[in-house]
Design a protein around this motif. Structure first.
Motif, PDB file in Angstrom:
ATOM      1  N   PRO A  15       0.705  -1.263  -0.011  1.00 24.93           N
ATOM      2  CA  PRO A  15       0.066  -0.001  -0.007  1.00 24.93           C
ATOM      3  C   PRO A  15       1.026   1.207  -0.004  1.00 24.93           C
ATOM      4  O   PRO A  15       0.371   2.289  -0.860  1.00 24.93           O
ATOM      5  N   SER A  16       1.825   1.150   0.698  1.00 23.29           N
ATOM      6  CA  SER A  16       2.646   2.443   0.774  1.00 23.29           C
ATOM      7  C   SER A  16       3.381   2.861  -0.656  1.00 23.29           C
ATOM      8  O   SER A  16       3.576   3.637  -0.926  1.00 23.29           O
ATOM      9  N   GLN A  18       2.246   1.913  -3.511  1.00 21.43           N
ATOM     10  CA  GLN A  18       0.804   2.044  -4.480  1.00 21.43           C
ATOM     11  C   GLN A  18       0.561   3.811  -4.058  1.00 21.43           C
ATOM     12  O   GLN A  18       0.262   4.348  -5.080  1.00 21.43           O
ATOM     13  N   THR A  19       0.582   4.324  -2.865  1.00 21.44           N
ATOM     14  CA  THR A  19       0.211   5.398  -2.584  1.00 21.44           C
ATOM     15  C   THR A  19       1.203   6.439  -3.067  1.00 21.44           C
ATOM     16  O   THR A  19       1.081   7.562  -3.652  1.00 21.44           O
ATOM     17  N   ALA A  22       1.017   6.613  -6.720  1.00 23.28           N
ATOM     18  CA  ALA A  22      -0.120   7.809  -7.323  1.00 23.28           C
ATOM     19  C   ALA A  22       0.258   9.121  -6.921  1.00 23.28           C
ATOM     20  O   ALA A  22      -0.130   9.864  -7.829  1.00 23.28           O
ATOM     21  N   GLN A  40      -5.923   7.677  -5.315  1.00 23.30           N
ATOM     22  CA  GLN A  40      -5.883   6.882  -3.981  1.00 23.30           C
ATOM     23  C   GLN A  40      -4.813   6.043  -4.034  1.00 23.30           C
ATOM     24  O   GLN A  40      -3.839   5.921  -3.307  1.00 23.30           O
ATOM     25  N   ARG A  41      -4.908   5.100  -4.940  1.00 25.07           N
ATOM     26  CA  ARG A  41      -3.909   3.854  -4.861  1.00 25.07           C
ATOM     27  C   ARG A  41      -3.714   3.529  -6.303  1.00 25.07           C
ATOM     28  O   ARG A  41      -4.475   3.579  -7.541  1.00 25.07           O
ATOM     29  N   GLY A  43      -1.276   0.304  -8.135  1.00 23.31           N
ATOM     30  CA  GLY A  43      -0.511  -0.889  -8.157  1.00 23.31           C
ATOM     31  C   GLY A  43      -0.625  -1.754  -9.090  1.00 23.31           C
ATOM     32  O   GLY A  43      -1.366  -1.371 -10.268  1.00 23.31           O
ATOM     33  N   ARG A  53      -7.330   2.931  -8.125  1.00 27.36           N
ATOM     34  CA  ARG A  53      -8.503   3.087  -7.329  1.00 27.36           C
ATOM     35  C   ARG A  53      -8.697   4.446  -7.127  1.00 27.36           C
ATOM     36  O   ARG A  53      -7.757   5.213  -6.972  1.00 27.36           O
TER      37      ARG A  53
END
Length: 470
Positions: A15-16, A18-19, A22, A40-41, A43, A53
């Motif tokens: 997640p980190s 992906q963030t 983005a 938001q994301r 990946g 997303r």
């Protein structure tokens, strides 16, 4: 290679990461062009496809312009992506939203304002914003066009928009795509079952080439170009110029009534011709329009059809074949309601020439062939929407024309004549006309008079004047 791909997928599943990616992409776009784009994301899924997303693009009022819940794609170049050049193989957007709005007191819509950010004369980047996709799919999406300056702000609301397109490109403010399939539902009850076209949009114009559009009842085929005025699409009826060619098009009045509820139901209008102008002032040239018992050919200019001013229709070199009942069914009610009921008695009509008609006036130089005779007319009429008080002047060459049918009296029969006239009224009680000219044959009270020179007044329907009979 397989291990590397697995490693990349694992890294982009964090997640980190992906963030971070983005934020890196959106920061670059926002700083370069002054936009407000949020992701938001971003990946990778197990197939190596990019999974984006919650994509949100806000307009200049920080309200939603574009949103998609999920965007799946494969990226052609990660290096170009980080640099803001968005190249994709295939793109799938699910539950996307496009909200085009002209705010109160503003003259252009938010999509136009957004697109202009990529069209500045002094760009912060040497390269324009670029996004392209080889294959784009849009699923279950919505489109709304609103103008808060209008009495009824919602111009267009589309739901269940599904689209598949190839060669989708955004370059700066320009958009282009080859639309292969398109279906949607509109809130007025209008639905497109399928459409395909070569589509392009710029800040100056929108082009739809080789269009094939199908509804439940209609088939629209041709090429269309929409050129915007100062208000973009905000004043569609008056400010957007349309240049279109229609070929073998079939339009259902049921579909027309969802936009302009003035037509009869369940009629199919066959259309070929060239349309040029805006919706309140357009010319339809080389027109071939047919529906049941009505056929229209020629060039037609139509003005003020959608506003409160008196409409004007000018027909040049026209040929119209119809009768009262079919013409009334075919025409919008705003036009059909002004047709004099006396036209019923003409039966089937062929009307050829040049004619101008408004809600109350008629001017024509034409030949009219009817079931009650033939007339060559050079005519000006007023108050045609009140036939008993209508006024008229001009000339007519009549051939076996039954005037009694128009006047509603059996006293008058068929007439062959070359006449000039100036008067009013058509019924037995309202007829009051000054007549001059020569009459080859005239039937009155069952007797036929021949070779007459006439100068006088016809009233009620008694003639008062001079008659010279050879």
């Amino acid at each position: 290679m397989v291990l590397l791909l697995i490693l990349i997928v694992i890294i982009f599943s964090i997640p980190s990461v992906q963030t971070y990616v983005a934020k890196k992409v959106t920061d670059n776009l926002n700083e370069t062009y002054g936009t407000d784009i949020n992701i938001q994301r971003l990946g990778l899924n197990w197939k190596g496809e990019v999974d984006i997303r919650e994509v949100l693009i806000n307009d200049h009022h920080s309200d939603t312009l574009i949103y998609t819940q999920q965007l799946q794609t494969n990226i052609l170049s990660f290096q170009n992506l980080i640099g803001g050049d968005l190249g994709f193989g295939s793109i799938v957007l699910d539950n996307a939203k496009l909200n085009v709005k002209t705010y109160k007191g503003e003259s252009v819509d938010n999509l136009y304002v957004f697109s202009e950010k990529f069209n500045t004369n002094e760009p912060k980047s040497d390269s324009p914003f670029s996004l392209f996709g080889n294959d784009v799919t849009l699923l279950n999406s919505t489109v709304r066009i609103v103008d808060e300056n209008l009495e009824t702000p919602t111009i267009l609301s589309l739901q269940h928009v599904n689209l598949q397109a190839d060669d989708f490109k955004i370059t700066g403010a320009d958009v282009a795509a080859q639309i292969n399939t398109l279906s949607l539902d509109a809130d007025r009850g209008f639905s497109i079952k399928n459409a395909k076209a070569d589509f392009s949009y710029t800040t100056e114009a929108m082009e739809i080439v080789e269009l094939e559009l199908q509804t439940e009842h209609s088939l629209l085929q041709g090429d269309l170009v929409f050129t915007y005025g100062e208000k973009g699409l905000g004043d569609f009826a008056n400010g957007v110029e349309i240049d279109a060619t229609f070929e073998e098009t079939k339009i259902s009045t049921n579909d027309l009534n969802t936009f302009y509820n003035e037509f009869g139901d369940d009629l199919i209008i066959n259309l070929d011709g060239e349309f040029k102008g805006n919706m309140n002032d357009f010319t339809l040239s080389s027109a071939q329009i047919t529906s049941v018992g009505t056929q229209l050919y020629g060039t037609y200019r139509i003005q003020n059809l959608l506003n409160d001013e008196d409409f004007v229709i000018r027909a040049d070199n026209h040929t119209i074949r119809t009768n009262y009942y079919e013409l009334r069914r075919f025409m919008p009610r705003v036009l059909g309601n002004v047709l004099p009921e006396q036209l019923k008695d003409l039966g089937n009509v062929r009307f050829q020439g040049t004619t101008t008609v408004t809600q109350s006036n008629l001017t024509t130089e034409s030949t009219v062939t009817t079931d009650v005779g033939t007339a060559n007319l050079d005519l000006e009429m007023t108050q045609i929407n009140d036939i008993d008080n209508a006024t008229y002047n001009g000339s007519a060459v009549l051939n076996d024309f039954n005037l009694g049918k128009l006047a509603g009296t059996t006293s008058l029969g068929t007439t062959t004549a070359d006449l000039t006239f100036d008067g009013s009224g058509f019924s037995q009680n309202s007829l009051n006309t000054k007549v001059e000219g020569s009459i080859s044959a005239f039937t009155f009270e069952g007797y036929t008079y021949r070779n007459i020179e006439i100068s006088g007044r016809l009233r009620n329907p008694i003639f008062d004047g001079d008659l010279v009979i050879d």
